[in-house]
Design a protein around this motif. Sequence first.
Motif, PDB file in Angstrom:
ATOM      1  N   ILE A 104      -6.474  -6.918  -3.575  1.00  0.00           N
ATOM      2  CA  ILE A 104      -6.239  -8.353  -3.371  1.00  0.00           C
ATOM      3  C   ILE A 104      -7.288  -9.173  -4.131  1.00  0.00           C
ATOM      4  CG2 ILE A 104      -6.192 -10.202  -1.637  1.00  0.00           C
ATOM      5  CD1 ILE A 104      -5.008  -8.122   0.348  1.00  0.00           C
ATOM      6  N   ILE A 163      -7.380  -1.837  -0.090  1.00  0.00           N
ATOM      7  CA  ILE A 163      -6.541  -2.983   0.276  1.00  0.00           C
ATOM      8  C   ILE A 163      -7.187  -4.283  -0.202  1.00  0.00           C
ATOM      9  CG2 ILE A 163      -5.548  -4.301   2.196  1.00  0.00           C
ATOM     10  CD1 ILE A 163      -5.516  -1.620   3.804  1.00  0.00           C
ATOM     11  N   ASN A 173      -4.442  -1.629   9.524  1.00  0.00           N
ATOM     12  CA  ASN A 173      -4.637  -1.821   8.084  1.00  0.00           C
ATOM     13  C   ASN A 173      -3.334  -2.222   7.409  1.00  0.00           C
ATOM     14  OD1 ASN A 173      -7.463  -1.162   7.909  1.00  0.00           O
ATOM     15  ND2 ASN A 173      -6.879   0.968   8.340  1.00  0.00           N
ATOM     16  N   LEU A 174      -3.417  -3.198   6.495  1.00  0.00           N
ATOM     17  CA  LEU A 174      -2.219  -3.772   5.865  1.00  0.00           C
ATOM     18  C   LEU A 174      -1.422  -2.725   5.098  1.00  0.00           C
ATOM     19  CD1 LEU A 174      -0.823  -6.566   5.509  1.00  0.00           C
ATOM     20  CD2 LEU A 174      -2.073  -6.801   3.361  1.00  0.00           C
ATOM     21  N   VAL A 175      -0.105  -2.715   5.309  1.00  0.00           N
ATOM     22  CA  VAL A 175       0.797  -1.841   4.565  1.00  0.00           C
ATOM     23  C   VAL A 175       1.575  -2.643   3.528  1.00  0.00           C
ATOM     24  CG1 VAL A 175       2.787  -0.293   4.704  1.00  0.00           C
ATOM     25  CG2 VAL A 175       1.028  -0.227   6.483  1.00  0.00           C
ATOM     26  N   ARG A 212       0.876  -1.181   0.000  1.00  0.00           N
ATOM     27  CA  ARG A 212       0.000   0.000   0.000  1.00  0.00           C
ATOM     28  C   ARG A 212       0.902   1.216   0.000  1.00  0.00           C
ATOM     29  NH1 ARG A 212      -3.041   2.628   4.655  1.00  0.00           N
ATOM     30  NH2 ARG A 212      -2.424   0.814   5.867  1.00  0.00           N
ATOM     31  N   LEU A 252       5.561   3.165   4.060  1.00  0.00           N
ATOM     32  CA  LEU A 252       5.787   1.907   3.324  1.00  0.00           C
ATOM     33  C   LEU A 252       7.273   1.555   3.327  1.00  0.00           C
ATOM     34  CD1 LEU A 252       4.989  -0.433   1.490  1.00  0.00           C
ATOM     35  CD2 LEU A 252       4.967   1.143  -0.445  1.00  0.00           C
ATOM     36  N   ILE A 291      -7.601   2.986   2.287  1.00  0.00           N
ATOM     37  CA  ILE A 291      -7.632   1.691   2.961  1.00  0.00           C
ATOM     38  C   ILE A 291      -8.708   0.762   2.401  1.00  0.00           C
ATOM     39  CG2 ILE A 291      -6.591   2.464   5.136  1.00  0.00           C
ATOM     40  CD1 ILE A 291      -9.565   2.245   6.250  1.00  0.00           C
TER      41      ILE A 291
END
Lengths: 146, 146, 146, 146
Positions: free
Chosen positions: C59, C55, D40-42, C46, D9, C52
């Motif tokens: 995927i 994300i 939240n995924l980075v 990201r 990141l 957000i």
Amino acid sequence: MLNIRRLSLDEAKILIDGATKKSQEMNIPMCIAVTDESGNLVTFDRMDGAKITSISIAIDKAFTAAGARNGTHVYNQLCQPGQPTFGIHITNGGHFCVIGGGLPITVDGHIVGGIGVSAGTAIQDQEVAEAAVEYFMGQTGYEASA
Amino acid sequence: MLNIRRLSLDEAKILIDGATKKSQEMNIPMCIAVTDESGNLVTFDRMDGAKITSISIAIDKAFTAAGARNGTHVYNQLCQPGQPTFGIHITNGGHFCVIGGGLPITVDGHIVGGIGVSAGTAIQDQEVAEAAVEYFMGQTGYEASA
Amino acid sequence: MLNIRRLSLDEAKILIDGATKKSQEMNIPMCIAVTDESGNLVTFDRMDGAKITSISIAIDKAFTAAGARNGTHVYNQLCQPGQPTFGIHITNGGHFCVIGGGLPITVDGHIVGGIGVSAGTAIQDQEVAEAAVEYFMGQTGYEASA
Amino acid sequence: MLNIRRLSLDEAKILIDGATKKSQEMNIPMCIAVTDESGNLVTFDRMDGAKITSISIAIDKAFTAAGARNGTHVYNQLCQPGQPTFGIHITNGGHFCVIGGGLPITVDGHIVGGIGVSAGTAIQDQEVAEAAVEYFMGQTGYEASA
């Protein structure tokens, strides 16, 4: 680029045949699932009379065995209260199954798929999965280790 | 007490065989699922090379056809925006599939199961499902109507 | 036994690099995901400032492109109301993404993975995914067709 | 107004690098996820050969560590049967992971993100996460406490 070996549908059906024969000997109608090495379903049979709650359990056992690269009975012990892996049984959206009866299929040292069996006790399910793997190796001539 | 007629595993495999033959003729590897009259999975095959996103679609088509007692293509039209059935495609936890390729299996006027096919276009999937039903009737000698 | 070709992590990172370069040119911070040919996540970035909500969209786009073997923009048209594939956008547990920006990665005629890009418009996301594939081919010397 | 400090990141990738180096030393291919302070995924990497069931476990460990502001191993003990926190492992839609291998990333007394590692034993996963944090501090010069 990675080169991956994967069960074909015909090979997966040999596993179903082996599991079916053993289930018939034990007189327990079973649900039997085979996934590829990535955990995606290849083939499935519900023998006449097998429990419907075992449909998703068999599929989840095969997914877990292929994906986590261990028999599901291994996690049954590793995830007990007090063990550091406690809690793994609720991961993967509830699809990580820690009941015996799921086994990875290993050919020449590579995991090429997984089998999951459900409807008996965990011990019976595992016995059927083991018989299926033995039958598969006998019919195909493959070796588990490289 | 109700007496229910239900596809046996051996009969469900005849449907898989019929669908497989047609898929091979069309040169499209398919996912093929057969459920019983209650919508519970009986047998499933993913032909070598079939799309993995079609695994759950094939299972959902068979579930929908058996459970709702209609071809899934029927709902494709009934659920269009502006139609009173709009919205049915998101019911049943997202498992109500409105893409053609699911058909109920009817014997002597009773729905005894469902078949779902996925990986081609909706039209191709439905063609394969229809060929499977025709093959099943020919092999078993069953009649659709009473 | 099937022999499958799959992106390595190093190769997947080349796709991330290509997408990042294009996103920087366009001045749009993106979420970028790469899956293997079975739809399982290999790598994800990201970019600083990317949405957000993108994300999981990124995927899911990569999963869909690899699993269904088509760009996600293709399904955007195929699943419109009145089309026979209407409804596909809610299959696979809601993970089948029909918004442009997902592309399969094809090497020598085999799908070896998928890329998904999200945070801009669908058109911008697709443009970034296309640039990533072009960059990947240039850096690796692979050819899409056999 | 709150001012939040958050991993960039580039900084998150230092954590991935540190975890990767340690995993390579231990010869265990791992799934490694880094989230921001909001869970939240980075960024995410699945090393070649890492278990696919570890993809979501690694992401959930990083989410849990950042969100609950504790190492996931802490909850492994706190949630045991008989403990007042028993049951926390099934909260958050099943994404609260209580297996060791998730750690919060603390800079100047502020939690700025989380790392999650999965594919080995819980002990190995935690060892890799700890090595990643140590590597991160060494490379960036940040201090954990204010």
